[in-house]
Enzyme design. Structure first.
Site, PDB file in Angstrom:
ATOM      1  CG  LEU A 500      17.374  48.340  51.263  1.00 61.39           C
ATOM      2  CD1 LEU A 500      18.344  49.049  52.096  1.00 61.39           C
ATOM      3  CD2 LEU A 500      15.957  48.394  52.415  1.00 61.39           C
ATOM      4  CD  GLN A 503      16.119  44.220  44.264  1.00 62.38           C
ATOM      5  OE1 GLN A 503      16.001  45.216  43.493  1.00 62.38           O
ATOM      6  NE2 GLN A 503      16.582  42.709  44.188  1.00 62.38           N
ATOM      7  CD  GLU A 504      15.245  44.080  52.167  1.00 62.38           C
ATOM      8  OE1 GLU A 504      14.473  43.259  51.622  1.00 62.38           O
ATOM      9  OE2 GLU A 504      16.388  43.579  52.662  1.00 62.38           O
ATOM     10  CB  SER A 505       8.688  44.044  50.172  1.00 63.10           C
ATOM     11  OG  SER A 505       8.470  45.658  50.318  1.00 63.10           O
ATOM     12  CE1 TYR A 611      17.936  43.575  49.252  1.00 62.08           C
ATOM     13  CE2 TYR A 611      20.227  45.051  49.737  1.00 62.08           C
ATOM     14  CZ  TYR A 611      18.752  45.141  50.728  1.00 62.08           C
ATOM     15  OH  TYR A 611      18.105  44.909  50.905  1.00 62.08           O
TER      16      TYR A 611
END
Length: 653
Positions: A500, A503-505, A611
């Site tokens: 996660l 993918q997020e940052s 996502y």
């Protein structure tokens, strides 16, 4: 993003890096880096005089071209072509030359300087919609060849026509190369994609006997049900019927069953058969998007009416939710070759063929994908009985390879820009510099980024290798103490947490999105505040959210909450993390359970759909790298998504 202060130490390091002696820097007064930052501020303010002054202090520095670039950009409209060309020649092959040439070509097209435009356009490395349209204008001026093939990609797109293409479209209409049917088809495309202003303008070009009055369209758009039930419905004329189609399209966007019911009660025989099928296709597409089961049958009523790839994708998705494999296969068969080659539709057509008893054909499609590291590559490999295996790492970059990477001018400039806090410019420099590199050079550049703590560039660069890979660079684990510690505390799968965060940052600790989400796990301020209260985080302040340890505690706390809300389903938790728990809940089937992969593919938001696929694929790779015993397959991780009946919908945030 973090903006690093220009300390004496940083200045000394940069001076050493660029080969400027401290004496030369001192002789110039303020350091070149200080002058460059002042030039950047002047550029942002549009202060050309201040920018020119600061540019002189940057002469001889490795980033000298940036000051010249900013100066030329601010005055491009009045710039001497010789000055522009001099900059392009001195900086040939750089990202700045590409950016300036693109801006200049747009200006040359806008102002009709066609000789210069024709000379410079072949030197542009990357395509640009506006410039492609100006090239069409130039060809139209010179009556050179057919223009329709060049316009079609823009004409058939669901977005507004680029302004530079409008004169070409007008000329083609006047010549008859664009017919009234072409205009009507584009009008309908714009209506069903909510491009109301563009649709109104195009309606003015339709023949009078076929055009809905443009001044009526906004009212119909705002209240389609009221219009359809009112006295103004006119099925006697083509223009009146077209306005009804507008109303049905708008109503279907909000309430597909209501639109279908109204259409069933209407005198459909007043419409030509092609229009009847078109309306059913519109209702079916909106119905599929909103997961209305009857949409499968509405698509059948649409018959052989032409469908876009997007419509065919939704036909396949609604059929997937009902395991109507023949309909899935039929939808994919009608897609363009490019869409059929996409991983999603290659996989789902393979599944459909296997379900229909065409085992060998289905396995051939799986074989096309197996070996890929993406969501469908992993699923296809599992269908063929091939477990996930991390490729053996390539030999680490040698000292010579690392030295060569550090000496590449583009990477050198990028590192300087990162140290100055000019992250957007630095990222463009880096990405441009790695475009032509081979695998060994990419691995060296990725390692160079790792040694400089540029985790997003580590991943971006390592992801580009074709045959020689290092998955420890593709799937790095920075901040592992903080993230893994919080994962254990919250009883979370460590691989899912890393998947996660990747993918997020991309592990940029001080990342901040345009919407305001912050830190490694990209938390909105309100969410962070609420989770801080829930987990009892002491001393919480918004200013601390981007600290890795604090962000890891808050983000894993929020993820734990989403998993608890959805009975431990990582698919629903990831969807909720991105789009909100209410939406993740509504996307479930009303009653029947859904295979996890089908739930993911039928998520209506493209951003969330991609996502969730990436988070789940990331988790598989992290699980393989981090070890920890036998790991579940991707299909097992996706699981089964229970029906929503009887559960209370949570609220989105």
């Amino acid at each position: 993003m973090r903006t690093f202060a220009i300390t004496a130490l940083c200045t000394a390091l940069i001076t050493l890096f660029t080969g400027l002696s401290p004496a030369a820097t001192a002789a110039a007064g303020a350091s070149p880096e200080t002058a460059l930052m002042a030039a950047h501020r002047a550029y942002l303010k549009g202060d050309r005089a201040a920018l020119a002054r600061q540019a002189e202090a940057v002469r001889g520095h490795a980033l000298e071209a940036y000051a010249d670039f900013w100066r030329l950009k601010l005055g491009l409209g009045e710039a001497d072509p010789a000055d522009v060309r001099d900059f392009l020649a001195r900086n040939a092959g750089t990202v700045l030359a590409e950016q300036l040439r693109r801006d200049w070509l747009r200006l040359l097209g806008r102002t009709g300087q066609w000789d210069l435009f024709r000379q410079e356009r072949p030197l542009l490395a990357q395509n640009d919609a506006d410039i492609a349209c100006y090239a069409l204008q130039d060809r139209w001026r010179r009556q050179e060849g057919p223009l329709r093939p060049g316009l079609d990609p823009f004409w058939n797109a669901s977005r507004s026509l680029p302004a530079a293409c409008e004169p070409v479209a007008d000329a083609l209409y006047e010549s008859g190369a664009l017919t009234p049917d072409d205009l009507r088809d584009r009008f309908r495309l714009l209506v069903r994609n909510n491009r109301l202003s563009s649709a109104e303008r195009l309606a003015e070009r339709l023949p009078e006997d076929r055009a809905p009055r443009p001044d009526r369209i906004p009212a119909v758009y705002r209240a389609p049900a009221r219009f359809l039930e009112g006295p103004e419905v006119d099925l006697r004329t083509a223009a009146g019927r077209e306005l009804v189609i507008v109303a049905l399209s708008c109503l279907a966007a909000d309430d597909p069953p209501a639109a279908a019911d109204r259409w069933d009660r209407m005198a459909q025989s007043a419409f030509p058969p092609a229009d009847q099928q078109y309306v059913w296709a519109v209702l079916a597409t909106h119905g599929a998007y909103q997961r209305v089961p009857e949409a499968v049958d509405w698509f059948r009523k649409a018959g052989a009416t032409p469908l876009t790839d997007e419509q065919l994708a939704w036909r396949a998705r609604i059929a997937l939710r009902q395991h109507r494999w023949a309909d899935v296969n039929a939808a994919v068969e009608r897609m363009s070759p490019a869409s059929r080659r996409e991983a999603a539709w290659t996989y789902w057509q393979g599944r459909a063929l296997v379900a229909l008893g065409r085992l060998e054909e289905g396995r051939k499609l799986y074989a096309r994908l197996a070996g890929g590291t993406d969501f469908y590559g992993l699923l296809a490999a599992e269908e063929l009985g091939r477990p996930l295996a991390v490729p053996p790492p390539a030999a680490p970059p040698t000292a010579e390879e690392l030295a060569a990477a550090a000496e590449r001018p583009g990477l050198k400039r990028a590192l300087l820009l990162f140290r100055l806090g000019l992250r957007s410019e630095a990222t463009r420099e880096w990405d441009w510099a790695v475009r032509p590199l081979d695998d060994r050079s990419l691995l060296a550049a990725s390692e160079l980024a790792r040694r400089n703590g540029l985790w997003d560039r580590v991943i971006f660069t390592a992801d580009r290798t074709v045959a020689a890979h290092d998955f420890s660079l593709r799937y790095p684990t920075p901040y592992r103490d903080a993230l893994s510690g919080q994962a254990r505390l919250r009883r979370l799968d460590e691989a899912l947490v890393f998947g996660l965060v990747r993918q997020e940052s991309r592990f940029i600790a001080y990342a901040q999105s345009s919407a305001g989400a912050r830190g490694l796990m990209q938390l909105m301020p309100a969410t962070a505040r609420r989770v801080a209260r829930k987990i009892g985080l002491k001393g919480y302040r918004l200013s601390r959210v981007q600290q890795p340890e604090v962000n890891a505690a808050l983000g894993t706390g929020y993820l734990r909450g989403m998993l608890d809300l959805f009975d431990g389903s990582p698919v629903l938790a990831a969807a909720a993390y991105n789009a909100g728990p209410g939406r993740a809940h509504r996307w479930r089937d009303a009653a029947a359970p859904l295979e996890g992969a089908i739930y993911v593919e039928t998520i209506p938001f493209s951003e969330t759909r991609q996502y969730v696929k990436k988070v789940m694929a990331n988790a598989m790779h992290y699980a393989a790298l981090l070890g920890g015993g036998t790991q579940p397959t991707l299909r097992a991780r996706l699981g089964t998504i229970a029906g929503a009946a009887g559960s209370r919908p949570p609220e989105d945030e």
